[in-house]
Write a protein that holds these residues in place. Structure first.
Motif, PDB file in Angstrom:
ATOM      1  N   ARG A 213     -11.389  -7.089  -2.715  1.00  0.00           N
ATOM      2  CA  ARG A 213     -12.651  -6.927  -3.449  1.00  0.00           C
ATOM      3  C   ARG A 213     -13.038  -8.174  -4.230  1.00  0.00           C
ATOM      4  O   ARG A 213     -14.133  -8.261  -4.770  1.00  0.00           O
TER       5      ARG A 213
ATOM      6  N   ASP B  31     -18.142  -4.312   3.872  1.00  0.00           N
ATOM      7  CA  ASP B  31     -18.358  -3.022   3.240  1.00  0.00           C
ATOM      8  C   ASP B  31     -19.756  -2.490   3.556  1.00  0.00           C
ATOM      9  O   ASP B  31     -20.395  -1.875   2.725  1.00  0.00           O
TER      10      ASP B  31
ATOM     11  N   ASN C  54     -15.201  -7.957  -0.696  1.00  0.00           N
ATOM     12  CA  ASN C  54     -15.409  -7.058   0.430  1.00  0.00           C
ATOM     13  C   ASN C  54     -15.910  -7.785   1.667  1.00  0.00           C
ATOM     14  O   ASN C  54     -16.830  -7.340   2.349  1.00  0.00           O
TER      15      ASN C  54
ATOM     16  N   GLU D 123       1.948   0.264 -10.025  1.00  0.00           N
ATOM     17  CA  GLU D 123       0.745  -0.572 -10.010  1.00  0.00           C
ATOM     18  C   GLU D 123       0.978  -1.898 -10.732  1.00  0.00           C
ATOM     19  O   GLU D 123       0.705  -2.972 -10.211  1.00  0.00           O
TER      20      GLU D 123
ATOM     21  N   TYR E  14      -6.400  -3.483  -0.723  1.00  0.00           N
ATOM     22  CA  TYR E  14      -6.696  -2.527  -1.782  1.00  0.00           C
ATOM     23  C   TYR E  14      -7.377  -1.329  -1.157  1.00  0.00           C
ATOM     24  O   TYR E  14      -8.330  -1.470  -0.400  1.00  0.00           O
ATOM     25  N   ARG E  15      -6.853  -0.147  -1.444  1.00  0.00           N
ATOM     26  CA  ARG E  15      -7.529   1.071  -0.968  1.00  0.00           C
ATOM     27  C   ARG E  15      -7.520   2.076  -2.096  1.00  0.00           C
ATOM     28  O   ARG E  15      -6.509   2.250  -2.776  1.00  0.00           O
ATOM     29  N   GLU E  16      -8.624   2.704  -2.287  1.00  0.00           N
ATOM     30  CA  GLU E  16      -8.750   3.662  -3.370  1.00  0.00           C
ATOM     31  C   GLU E  16      -7.701   4.757  -3.215  1.00  0.00           C
ATOM     32  O   GLU E  16      -6.978   5.095  -4.113  1.00  0.00           O
ATOM     33  N   ASN E  17      -7.666   5.334  -2.055  1.00  0.00           N
ATOM     34  CA  ASN E  17      -6.672   6.374  -1.779  1.00  0.00           C
ATOM     35  C   ASN E  17      -6.599   6.519  -0.271  1.00  0.00           C
ATOM     36  O   ASN E  17      -6.989   5.624   0.454  1.00  0.00           O
TER      37      ASN E  17
ATOM     38  N   GLN F 164       0.837  -1.196   0.000  1.00  0.00           N
ATOM     39  CA  GLN F 164       0.000   0.000   0.000  1.00  0.00           C
ATOM     40  C   GLN F 164       0.880   1.257   0.000  1.00  0.00           C
ATOM     41  O   GLN F 164       0.625   2.206  -0.734  1.00  0.00           O
TER      42      GLN F 164
ATOM     43  N   ASN G  73       1.364   4.051  -3.081  1.00  0.00           N
ATOM     44  CA  ASN G  73       1.036   5.457  -2.884  1.00  0.00           C
ATOM     45  C   ASN G  73       2.220   6.409  -2.990  1.00  0.00           C
ATOM     46  O   ASN G  73       2.035   7.569  -3.287  1.00  0.00           O
TER      47      ASN G  73
END
Lengths: 282, 416
Positions: B296, B405, B353, B244, B388-391, B220, B224
């Motif tokens: 996910r 979720d 999730n 990625e 996994y994290r979007e941001n 992660q 980032n």
């Protein structure tokens, strides 16, 4: 092609023999002083007597020598009061021996730092020398106090102008010890057997130096060999400066200075050559 | 970009293995006698008593770039960082560079436990190459960052390990080099502090434009922070590129997953006279082209077995999910089925999730009449779920066994 001109540093498989980078050493002078400070603080942390130990060690040693070599073995002391005779010998010998022992373990003792961060490794042995120089300075004050005590007690002792050279004597002792230590450190890290041999040799070496007997005791046929030892003229000169019992041995003092600095140069070159290679074998 | 700060050419590193010490003097004398030097040994292939930790590494790093090194333990990452940091020499090759380097291969290098926090800030700072003036200027900032003001004049041996690490990292965070080398130091401290550290790294690279080289297992954080990622495997760079896709390649190749087994091809089917399992498989329903399991990904478990019980009665097949640490996460039984002799297929879908990131394994149990255990197929499947994290600016391990979720809804209540 011109692009290469801008490189500021280079790491290669085979660094040259002469890469003592004085500018870099100066950049790290704060680290040098901080190491000295660390050693001073840490060595007396949680001791009751603290810095008093700096005085007590040479006093005890002198007392033991006085009993054994003067009272029991009746070894002459050049007509100098035995306590005053042993004290400078002990102080200078201990300084030499401590500096040498500390610097020769540079890699073994500091592997955990050397493995993690770069700085000029020479900083570490230099800091040991400074730390012990701090100690010998205090011990010299002790010596002068004892000296004055004896002088006021009516003993027949005369200092002379050579006393001003005391810092020079100390400096040469340091150079000699550092040189030997650096040379040895490059090998003890790799061959640990050497440590045991060297500890033993160092103890023997003390008897080759006029610490517990005067140089005048040495038979004529060994005299040259005896005086070629850089420490002999240093200790004898020290005594001459305070007791004027003999002229300064200028000739041997000169040899001592030259040989000490040659050994120091050899030590620095070897140390710089080995410092980074050693990390793979330690 | 374009302004190259570090250029590595043909870097290799050779290590001699085995016992170093008593034997080496003899061996060195022997090598010397026969005129051997390390250069001549280097032409011999990989053998038992030596190893090539790095082989022909080439790379260039531009100003302001943040480069992450990924690889399994022993892949050569740390050796490479050590060579760049001038701690050890390469056996061949050279590295050219510009600018001051600070290496954080460890936090708190040279800390002396008898000294106070204050003394250690200076000691450690100097070791890292800072001058006294520089530390004087940043002293308050460092203390502030560490959060140990009250213990500044206490010897660090009285510190808790958390305080120790925080003080150490605070010094490191205030280094001011052009190139920063970091080896897995993100794994220290409590989560609050980790967040602070990563934030600091981000600002150092982003706003101050520093060049950073770092090794991490925290995908992660790599995702980032990095502009580029490199995979090292057995001393060689096998991939380099956008984080990625490089991370995806690494995750796909590196993990020892056990996503299925067709026992019929192996000759003997596990089981006994009642149950013989023919096939087990985990079928992830991938969401994108990267093809690795993250939190996910829905996971389908499929198994086939021969059922061979003549007497009347029913059968339950249960799926047991364990974490790698051995925690029993769920026991999911089927309904009670009355079956004929013959081949039976079982299926179960673990939705996306649901599981948190981590490593898991599955066992399957077959039970007759709800109490008689016919057969237990132990740890037949194992898999890893990646994070996994979007941001977001928080890269630490997400707590908990499951990671559902469900919505958490906040509604302002107005007093009427």
């Amino acid at each position: 092609m011109n692009k290469n001109a801008g490189w500021q540093w280079e790491i290669t498989a085979n660094p040259g023999w002469f890469r003592v980078n004085l500018k870099e050493l100066i950049h790290y002078k704060d680290l040098l002083l901080r190491f000295v400070r660390r050693d001073i603080i840490a060595s007396y942390q949680q001791t009751i007597l603290g810095p008093v130990w700096v005085f007590l060690q040479p006093l005890f040693t002198t007392f033991v020598y006085f009993i054994i070599f003067s009272r029991v073995a009746k070894i002459p002391t050049d007509n100098i009061p035995p306590v005053l005779f042993y004290l400078p010998g002990t102080i200078i010998w201990t300084y030499y021996s401590d500096c040498l022992t500390a610097t020769m373990y540079t890699f073994v003792q500091n592997a955990y730092i050397f493995n993690k961060v770069y700085f000029p490794r020479l900083i570490v042995p230099l800091s040991y020398i400074l730390f012990h120089s701090f100690r010998i300075s205090i011990q010299l004050i002790l010596f002068i106090a004892v000296y004055l005590f004896f002088a006021m007690g009516g003993k027949n002792i005369h200092p002379n102008a050579a006393m001003l050279l005391i810092p020079v004597f100390i400096f040469i002792t340091a150079a000699f010890a550092l040189g030997c230590g650096l040379i040895i450190s490059a090998y003890t890290a790799k061959y640990r057997d050497l440590e045991n041999i060297l500890q033993f040799l160092l103890r023997l070496f003390m008897f080759a130096v006029p610490v517990v007997y005067p140089a005048s005791l040495i038979p004529q046929k060994y005299k040259l060999l005896f005086w070629l030892n850089p420490l002999t003229p240093l200790i004898e000169s020290f005594r001459s400066a305070f007791f004027s019992h003999r002229p300064l041995p200028f000739f041997y003092l000169g040899i001592s200075i030259v040989s000490s600095f040659l050994i120091l140069m050899l030590g620095i070159v070897l140390f710089n050559r080995k410092e980074i290679q050693i990390m793979d074998v330690i | 970009m374009g302004n190259t700060l570090i250029k590595a050419e043909n870097i290799s590193k050779y290590y001699r293995l085995g016992v170093l010490g008593s034997g080496t003097l003899k061996e060195d004398v022997k090598n010397w006698w026969y005129g051997k030097s390390p250069e001549t040994i280097s032409t011999t292939p990989q053998s038992k008593d030596h190893i090539w930790a790095l082989k022909n590494i080439h790379f260039e790093i531009s100003q302001g770039e943040v480069v992450g090194f990924i690889g399994k333990n022993g892949a050569g990452k740390s050796t490479l960082l050590k060579i760049i940091s001038r701690i050890t020499l390469p056996t061949t090759g050279r590295i050219l560079g510009k600018g001051r380097i600070a290496s954080l291969l460890e936090v708190g290098t040279g800390f002396h436990i008898e000294l106070t926090g204050r003394e250690n800030i200076y000691l450690n700072g100097h070791i890292m190459g800072m001058k006294k003036k520089e530390i004087d200027r940043k002293f308050d900032e460092i203390v502030d960052f560490s959060g140990v003001e009250r213990f500044l004049d206490t010897p660090v041996k009285r510190y808790s390990s958390g305080m120790y690490v925080r003080l150490a990292f605070a010094v490191a965070a205030h280094l001011d080099p052009e190139i920063l080398i970091i080896d897995e130091v993100l794994a220290v401290g409590d989560s609050e502090f980790q967040k602070k550290c990563l934030g600091k790294m981000k600002s150092v690279s982003g706003e101050e434009g520093k060049t950073i080289l770092f090794v991490s297992h925290n995908m992660q954080a790599l995702r980032n922070l990095c502009d580029r990622a490199l995979i090292l495997e057995r001393g060689e760079i096998i991939a380099s590129g956008a984080p990625e896709s490089v991370i995806a390649q690494y995750l796909k190749s590196g993990k020892e997953q056990f996503l299925g087994n067709d026992y019929s091809s192996q000759g003997s089917l596990p089981g006994n006279e009642f149950i013989r399992v023919q096939k087990v498989a985990l079928l992830p329903e991938f969401l994108d082209q990267h093809q690795f399991i993250d939190i996910r990904t829905p996971l389908k478990i499929r198994f086939e077995f021969w059922y061979d019980v003549a007497e009347p009665g029913d059968l339950i097949a249960g799926i047991h999910l364990f974490s790698y640490a051995g925690d029993f996460i769920f026991d999911l039984p089927s309904k009670r089925y009355t079956l004929e002799k013959g081949l039976v297929r079982g299926e179960c879908l673990i939705p996306g999730n649901f599981l948190n990131d981590g490593s898991y394994y599955i066992s399957i149990v077959f039970v007759r009449n709800t109490i008689i255990r016919l057969f237990y197929l132990e740890s037949c499947l194992s898999f890893d779920v990646e994070d996994y994290r979007e941001n977001g600016s928080w890269f630490g391990k997400w707590a908990g066994v499951v990671r559902p979720d469900f919505p958490v809804v906040l509604t302002p209540q107005h007093n009427k």
